[in-house]
Write a protein that holds these residues in place. Structure first.
Motif, PDB file in Angstrom:
ATOM      1  N   ASN A 305       0.856  -1.191   0.000  1.00 12.63           N
ATOM      2  CA  ASN A 305       0.000   0.000   0.000  1.00 12.63           C
ATOM      3  C   ASN A 305       0.886   1.233   0.000  1.00 12.63           C
ATOM      4  O   ASN A 305       1.517   1.561   1.009  1.00 12.63           O
ATOM      5  CB  ASN A 305      -0.904  -0.010   1.236  1.00 12.63           C
ATOM      6  N   PHE A 306       0.935   1.934  -1.128  1.00 10.91           N
ATOM      7  CA  PHE A 306       1.850   3.058  -1.295  1.00 10.91           C
ATOM      8  C   PHE A 306       1.098   4.364  -1.043  1.00 10.91           C
ATOM      9  O   PHE A 306       0.382   4.868  -1.916  1.00 10.91           O
ATOM     10  CB  PHE A 306       2.458   3.027  -2.703  1.00 10.91           C
ATOM     11  N   VAL A 307       1.254   4.901   0.158  1.00 13.22           N
ATOM     12  CA  VAL A 307       0.530   6.119   0.527  1.00 13.22           C
ATOM     13  C   VAL A 307       1.205   7.335  -0.085  1.00 13.22           C
ATOM     14  O   VAL A 307       2.397   7.310  -0.407  1.00 13.22           O
ATOM     15  CB  VAL A 307       0.440   6.268   2.055  1.00 13.22           C
ATOM     16  N   ARG A 308       0.429   8.399  -0.247  1.00 15.87           N
ATOM     17  CA  ARG A 308       0.927   9.611  -0.884  1.00 15.87           C
ATOM     18  C   ARG A 308       1.953  10.300   0.012  1.00 15.87           C
ATOM     19  O   ARG A 308       1.777  10.397   1.227  1.00 15.87           O
ATOM     20  CB  ARG A 308      -0.225  10.573  -1.191  1.00 15.87           C
ATOM     21  N   ALA A 309       3.021  10.769  -0.607  1.00 16.09           N
ATOM     22  CA  ALA A 309       4.084  11.474   0.119  1.00 16.09           C
ATOM     23  C   ALA A 309       3.599  12.848   0.568  1.00 16.09           C
ATOM     24  O   ALA A 309       2.519  13.318   0.183  1.00 16.09           O
ATOM     25  CB  ALA A 309       5.313  11.602  -0.774  1.00 16.09           C
ATOM     26  N   SER A 310       4.406  13.502   1.357  1.00 12.74           N
ATOM     27  CA  SER A 310       4.087  14.846   1.839  1.00 12.74           C
ATOM     28  C   SER A 310       4.402  15.886   0.766  1.00 12.74           C
ATOM     29  O   SER A 310       5.401  15.773   0.053  1.00 12.74           O
ATOM     30  CB  SER A 310       4.893  15.160   3.102  1.00 12.74           C
ATOM     31  N   SER A 311       3.554  16.881   0.658  1.00 16.78           N
ATOM     32  CA  SER A 311       3.815  18.013  -0.242  1.00 16.78           C
ATOM     33  C   SER A 311       4.254  19.251   0.522  1.00 16.78           C
ATOM     34  O   SER A 311       4.473  20.307  -0.063  1.00 16.78           O
ATOM     35  CB  SER A 311       2.568  18.346  -1.069  1.00 16.78           C
ATOM     36  N   SER A 312       4.407  19.141   1.840  1.00 18.83           N
ATOM     37  CA  SER A 312       4.663  20.320   2.662  1.00 18.83           C
ATOM     38  C   SER A 312       6.140  20.685   2.710  1.00 18.83           C
ATOM     39  O   SER A 312       7.018  19.828   2.636  1.00 18.83           O
ATOM     40  CB  SER A 312       4.141  20.108   4.082  1.00 18.83           C
ATOM     41  N   CYS A 313       6.381  21.977   2.820  1.00 23.05           N
ATOM     42  CA  CYS A 313       7.713  22.547   3.053  1.00 23.05           C
ATOM     43  C   CYS A 313       7.626  23.480   4.248  1.00 23.05           C
ATOM     44  O   CYS A 313       6.622  24.180   4.427  1.00 23.05           O
ATOM     45  CB  CYS A 313       8.196  23.353   1.845  1.00 23.05           C
ATOM     46  N   GLY A 314       8.678  23.507   5.035  1.00 26.79           N
ATOM     47  CA  GLY A 314       8.748  24.438   6.149  1.00 26.79           C
ATOM     48  C   GLY A 314      10.021  25.252   6.118  1.00 26.79           C
ATOM     49  O   GLY A 314      11.081  24.734   5.766  1.00 26.79           O
ATOM     50  N   ARG A 315       9.908  26.533   6.447  1.00 25.07           N
ATOM     51  CA  ARG A 315      11.077  27.409   6.595  1.00 25.07           C
ATOM     52  C   ARG A 315      11.162  27.873   8.040  1.00 25.07           C
ATOM     53  O   ARG A 315      10.168  28.296   8.629  1.00 25.07           O
ATOM     54  CB  ARG A 315      10.986  28.609   5.648  1.00 25.07           C
ATOM     55  N   LEU A 316      12.363  27.784   8.605  1.00 19.47           N
ATOM     56  CA  LEU A 316      12.590  28.165   9.993  1.00 19.47           C
ATOM     57  C   LEU A 316      13.789  29.089  10.061  1.00 19.47           C
ATOM     58  O   LEU A 316      14.913  28.690   9.732  1.00 19.47           O
ATOM     59  CB  LEU A 316      12.844  26.921  10.854  1.00 19.47           C
TER      60      LEU A 316
END
Length: 551
Positions: A305-316
């Protein structure tokens, strides 16, 4: 401006530019989404790890226990290893030296297993490569560039104090290399110890943070590590991050967890960069982390079961007194993507898949389109989707920045051994180059060409360089940048950093040539000693890089 002058300027740039070779006339605006070009259909070895050296040659290697590669060692040479799990006698190469300028390569001999190892370039320009698997997990290997074909790996099989498998390396202000983590190794150590690269390391230093951040499978492998301008280390593992004073073995600060709580380190395998440090303004340090996979994705993929990867980016912005994450979304979800600083300060995210996670046969839906991110762009227009490569690059693929501004891409071996048939994604032994839009023909009239520059830059000291621009120069859009090339493996570009140098003045020498004065990096914490690529960037268009040494 007349068409005749434009043609003359274009012709002169093509004649004097050392890396531009064109066999066809391309239409205006060609390459706005970037261009792909196959360089080598096979180098015989899958490029699981890559490093650009200061002679414009690239060291690439995979692992020794995959069975025979497609490249024989010369002169009847063989590797004899009673510990190898695939071949006790192996007469094939598992490392190559690729020459960018001649598009040629030759085999190198590596004796101990380099699987999932790490590396950094020392101040003298040697690649110091650490750890791995099996008989290579305590090894240090050194490759020093040479003017002929005599140089090869020199190995110290029992140098390290701990097993370094999936560890991360970072060059330090004093030229030493710190080696952090590894599978079930919640500690770090330094190379060389007491200034002697040939004596065994005397020990490691416990880091509780690494034990705290492991997941249910004890994974927080290849932690993201960046040297900060204050001399401390930013270390990120899965969702948490700290600032570490490695000299005192003290956590200076713990930062807020990244808000989208998908793990980011191997095998969830997001990626990270330290955004360019600009010496023309107050010094700031900002980290960007993109991609990854949801919790449990590895176990799910193991069950098909290949779940969708994350599309998020964070800047710190870690230099702020009270930093907080600012989140954005990539146009394409991605795991196993490589994040690189391009020559103009943009960030490219390349390689990887949209579903699944890192590991053998655990990735699906390859993402063949890179995206480019403009850190200073307006929030709604920072990402651009580029043209697609014909070749999927999954697990064990890599990417590095070259001196001419292209991105070299190789690898992809998502199987336990070399599999070229009867699998959905065969092992890939090729090398490709992606040319970002700044290398398209329409930008050539604005592209600087460095004519002369000092080979040695001293900390805080002014230096002069001369350069050529075919068309009108806009001084307000001019910058000088140095880039430390990365050691890239497993979606992590170790040691890469960009510094925008302080620009003092620009003067015109002829109608299309100029002299500028800039200042070397202010401290070794801003730019550790060693070799860097120096780029002159005009209106977002970089020159070819010139190698300089910071000391």
């Amino acid at each position: 401006m007349s068409n005749l002058f434009l043609l003359i300027s274009l012709f002169s740039l093509l004649i004097f530019h050392p890396f531009i070779i064109r066999s066809e006339v391309l239409p205006l605006h060609h390459g706005r989404k970037g261009e792909w070009r196959l360089l080598q259909p096979s180098i015989g070895v899958s490029a699981m790890h890559m490093q650009l050296l200061h002679d414009n040659r690239v060291v690439a290697f995979d692992r020794t226990d995959f069975g025979p590669s497609n490249l024989s060692l010369p002169g009847g040479r063989c590797r004899y290893d009673s510990n190898d799990t695939a071949l006790k006698v192996d007469c094939t190469a598992h490392s190559v030296l690729y020459d960018v300028e001649t598009n040629s390569f030759r085999p190198l001999t590596v004796q101990t297993d380099t699987w999932c190892s790490s590396g950094a370039v020392s101040p003298n320009g040697s690649l110091v490569q650490t750890g791995g698997f099996n008989d290579g997990d305590h090894a240090v290997r050194v490759f020093t560039p040479c003017d002929d074909d005599s140089c090869d790996w020199v190995e110290y099989p029992v140098y390290l104090s701990r097993r370094r498998w999936y560890a991360t390396n970072q060059i330090l202000p004093d030229g030493r290399i710190i080696i952090i983590g590894g599978r079930r190794e919640f500690n770090y150590e330094l190379y060389p110890k007491n200034g002697d690269p040939y004596s065994a390391s005397s020990g490691s230093f416990w880091l509780q943070f690494l034990q705290e951040t492991r997941d249910e499978n004890e994974n927080n492998l290849y932690p993201f590590v960046h040297l900060l301008p204050d001399g401390n280390l930013f270390i990120f593992a899965n969702t948490r991050s700290i600032s570490l004073d490695y000299n005192r073995n003290t956590v200076v600060k713990e930062f807020p967890p990244i808000p989208v709580s998908d793990p980011r380190n191997y095998p969830s395998s997001g990626s990270s960069v330290l955004l360019p440090i600009d010496e023309n303004r107050a010094i700031e340090a900002e980290i960007m982390i993109c991609g990854g996979a949801p919790r449990g994705a590895f176990a799910e993929a193991s069950q098909g079961n290949f779940v969708r990867a994350s599309s998020s980016c964070g800047r710190l912005k870690v230099s702020d007194e009270n930093p907080s994450w600012v989140m954005e979304n990539m146009p394409i979800a991605r795991v196993m993507g490589d994040m690189l600083l391009l020559a103009n300060g943009d960030v490219i995210i390349i390689n990887g898949v949209e579903r699944g996670t890192a590991g053998w046969e655990l990735g699906q839906s390859p993402v063949t389109r890179p995206v480019i991110y403009k850190p200073d762009g307006s929030p709604d227009w920072r990402f651009s989707v580029m043209s697609a490569s014909p070749r999927p690059r999954l697990y064990h693929s890599t990417a590095i920045l070259l001196a001419d501004g292209r991105v070299l891409v190789g690898g992809s071996n998502p199987h336990r051994y070399y599999n070229f048939t009867d699998v959905e994604y065969p092992t890939d032994l090729s090398l490709e180059a992606f040319s970002p839009p700044y290398l398209s023909m329409e930008h050539k009239p604005f592209q600087p060409l460095i004519l002369s520059v000092d080979e040695i830059l001293k900390l805080g000291q002014p230096f002069t360089l001369t350069f050529f621009v075919p068309l009108y120069l806009s001084e307000s859009k001019l910058s000088v940048r140095i880039v430390a090339p990365s050691f890239t493996t497993h979606s992590l570009a170790m040691n890469q950093r960009m510094v925008v140098l302080k620009l003092v003045e620009v003067s015109r020498l002829t109608p299309d040539s100029y002299s500028l004065t800039a200042v070397g990096p202010s401290t070794p914490e801003i730019a550790p000693p060693g070799y860097y690529l120096l780029f002159v960037v005009h209106a977002g268009i970089p020159s070819c890089g010139s190698w300089v040494k910071i000391q």
